[in-house]
Write a protein that holds these residues in place. Sequence first.
Motif, PDB file in Angstrom:
ATOM      1  N   ALA A 365       0.831  -1.209   0.000  1.00 13.12           N
ATOM      2  CA  ALA A 365       0.000   0.000   0.000  1.00 13.12           C
ATOM      3  C   ALA A 365       0.865   1.259   0.000  1.00 13.12           C
ATOM      4  N   THR A 366       2.021   1.188   0.669  1.00 14.57           N
ATOM      5  CA  THR A 366       2.861   2.388   0.721  1.00 14.57           C
ATOM      6  C   THR A 366       3.625   2.585  -0.588  1.00 14.57           C
ATOM      7  N   GLN A 367       4.091   1.474  -1.169  1.00 14.40           N
ATOM      8  CA  GLN A 367       4.857   1.585  -2.419  1.00 14.40           C
ATOM      9  C   GLN A 367       3.968   1.552  -3.659  1.00 14.40           C
ATOM     10  N   LYS A 368       2.680   1.330  -3.412  1.00 14.61           N
ATOM     11  CA  LYS A 368       1.705   1.170  -4.499  1.00 14.61           C
ATOM     12  C   LYS A 368       2.132   0.082  -5.485  1.00 14.61           C
ATOM     13  N   GLU A 369       2.667  -0.990  -4.954  1.00 18.10           N
ATOM     14  CA  GLU A 369       3.040  -2.118  -5.810  1.00 18.10           C
ATOM     15  C   GLU A 369       1.813  -2.971  -6.103  1.00 18.10           C
ATOM     16  N   ASN A 370       1.699  -3.408  -7.349  1.00 21.65           N
ATOM     17  CA  ASN A 370       0.574  -4.244  -7.796  1.00 21.65           C
ATOM     18  C   ASN A 370      -0.780  -3.577  -7.658  1.00 21.65           C
ATOM     19  N   PHE A 371      -0.800  -2.268  -7.699  1.00 23.52           N
ATOM     20  CA  PHE A 371      -2.065  -1.569  -7.539  1.00 23.52           C
ATOM     21  C   PHE A 371      -3.005  -1.766  -8.709  1.00 23.52           C
ATOM     22  N   GLU A 372      -2.399  -1.879  -9.895  1.00 21.73           N
ATOM     23  CA  GLU A 372      -3.235  -2.054 -11.080  1.00 21.73           C
ATOM     24  C   GLU A 372      -4.024  -3.360 -10.962  1.00 21.73           C
ATOM     25  N   GLU A 373      -3.315  -4.411 -10.508  1.00 24.48           N
ATOM     26  CA  GLU A 373      -3.964  -5.709 -10.326  1.00 24.48           C
ATOM     27  C   GLU A 373      -5.022  -5.627  -9.230  1.00 24.48           C
ATOM     28  N   PHE A 374      -4.682  -4.912  -8.180  1.00 20.87           N
ATOM     29  CA  PHE A 374      -5.621  -4.712  -7.077  1.00 20.87           C
ATOM     30  C   PHE A 374      -6.911  -4.071  -7.578  1.00 20.87           C
ATOM     31  N   ARG A 375      -6.741  -2.982  -8.326  1.00 20.62           N
ATOM     32  CA  ARG A 375      -7.917  -2.266  -8.839  1.00 20.62           C
ATOM     33  C   ARG A 375      -8.731  -3.157  -9.760  1.00 20.62           C
ATOM     34  N   GLU A 376      -8.048  -3.909 -10.572  1.00 21.60           N
ATOM     35  CA  GLU A 376      -8.750  -4.771 -11.526  1.00 21.60           C
ATOM     36  C   GLU A 376      -9.575  -5.837 -10.803  1.00 21.60           C
ATOM     37  N   ILE A 377      -8.947  -6.482  -9.820  1.00 20.87           N
ATOM     38  CA  ILE A 377      -9.646  -7.568  -9.129  1.00 20.87           C
ATOM     39  C   ILE A 377     -10.814  -7.050  -8.287  1.00 20.87           C
ATOM     40  N   VAL A 378     -10.589  -5.921  -7.622  1.00 18.12           N
ATOM     41  CA  VAL A 378     -11.688  -5.340  -6.839  1.00 18.12           C
ATOM     42  C   VAL A 378     -12.816  -4.898  -7.770  1.00 18.12           C
ATOM     43  N   TYR A 379     -12.416  -4.293  -8.870  1.00 16.46           N
ATOM     44  CA  TYR A 379     -13.407  -3.852  -9.858  1.00 16.46           C
ATOM     45  C   TYR A 379     -14.270  -5.024 -10.309  1.00 16.46           C
ATOM     46  N   GLU A 380     -13.613  -6.109 -10.688  1.00 15.59           N
ATOM     47  CA  GLU A 380     -14.356  -7.273 -11.181  1.00 15.59           C
ATOM     48  C   GLU A 380     -15.298  -7.822 -10.114  1.00 15.59           C
ATOM     49  N   ALA A 381     -14.813  -7.891  -8.867  1.00 15.64           N
ATOM     50  CA  ALA A 381     -15.634  -8.445  -7.793  1.00 15.64           C
ATOM     51  C   ALA A 381     -16.844  -7.551  -7.517  1.00 15.64           C
TER      52      ALA A 381
END
Length: 412
Positions: A365-381
């Motif tokens: 969360a601090t380094q914003k690593e893998n945020f794109e994947e995070f957004r995508e998966i949350v979006y889909e759910a």
Amino acid sequence: MLEKEVINFERTAIVGIITQNQSEEKLNEYLDELEFLTFTAGGEVMKRFTQKMERPNPKTFVGTGKIDEINLFVKENNISTLIFDDELSPSQQKNISRIIDCKILDRTNLILDIFAQRAETSYARTQVELAQCQYLLPRLSGLWTHLERQKGGIGMRGPGETEIETDRRIVRDRISLLKEKIKTIDKQMSIQRSNRGAMVRVALVGYTNVGKSTLMNAIGKSDVFVENKLFATLDTTVRKVVIKNLPFLLSDTVGFIRKLPTQLVDSFKSTLDEVREADLLLHVVDISHPDFEDHIESVNQTLLEIKSNDKPTIMVFNKIDSYKHLTIDEDDLITERTRRHYTLEEWKQTWMSNVGQDKALFISATQKENFEEFREIVYEAVRQIHITRFPYNKFLYPDYKDAIEKDEEEQE
Ligand SMILES: Nc1nc2c(ncn2[C@@H]2O[C@H](COP(=O)(O)OP(=O)(O)OP(=O)(O)O)[C@@H](O)[C@H]2O)c(=O)[nH]1
Ligand SMILES: [Mg+2]
């Protein structure tokens, strides 16, 4: 009533026992956590006392020999507070107080104290005060003298002196008053929640200090209090978040902890309603913490207690930037490989096969690593929940990738 103050670090000692169902290793983990809790409350741990025993001594929790040893240390080192890892019975607390001349607290006490220190809104303060009164009621008779309470500090923040000095009836009256007050606020909050309309609700849950508020800030562009201490957040914050064109509500709630005082679970009912009424849970885990699997267990236990264990859940493993695993030298043939030796990749595979590809995320969360994947998966759910609820509305929310392309076209 509740007082908030900055205090100098109090000299404390902590006590725990090794039993059949609590190994030495487990106890050390608990004591690490108790030490962190103590620090959060404003104390410095000068020494840990442990004892191996079949079961706690019903009179003094630890054995009499150990009590004498602790007593000596307390006297010689000017210790002002002694904290036990497990909840003491009212009579244990009284007996120990008779022998050792300092404040005697237990884990529940300490957690309640931190909550009292951190409660910001009148609602949170009311909830904490109720929990404190309930904890106090069976322990009232002559437990704390007027003088002891005047010393103040850890464990002494809370219902004011007058309640302590008078009889239980007054505390009981106070409890029913606080309950009434909470009931009224609960009603208002439940109306507020129902006014939020049909938007999908997502709740961040997880052990304390795992990074829920940090994540909330990172995706919700909000400003939630973040601190490397336990229980930074007591009040629920709800934000409207839009990922691409899909709006939903995201709430950040109080963190869970092992041996969470039952009084607190009860009095934080409404805060936890946010979790209970959520459509989707993001279970945030601090993967860099050596006990993270235990943490997951106790969060699941609390979710079960509030009947929210069967909600759609995405496991969000946070702090991958500071994840470290143990290594074994090539010529070391003795050390057995354990979970502590897992690489991040191995954890990914383990969890993805446990809960499913799209149900486990590894981020920072601090380094914003893998945020794109995070957004995508949350979006889909969220989208899945949305289109099940409003089938006619489906065309509004295309797949994430289409949504991005559309978005990019619009920007051109
Ligand atoms: N290294 C690292 N630290 C992080 C990350 N995310 C959060 N933290 C730190 O972890 C600490 C706790 O963060 P919070 O967001 O307050 O945690 P929380 O889960 O909201 O905690 P409570 O409100 O106490 O339940 C802070 O010091 C953050 O800076 C991360 O991805 N990597
Ligand atoms: Mg928080």
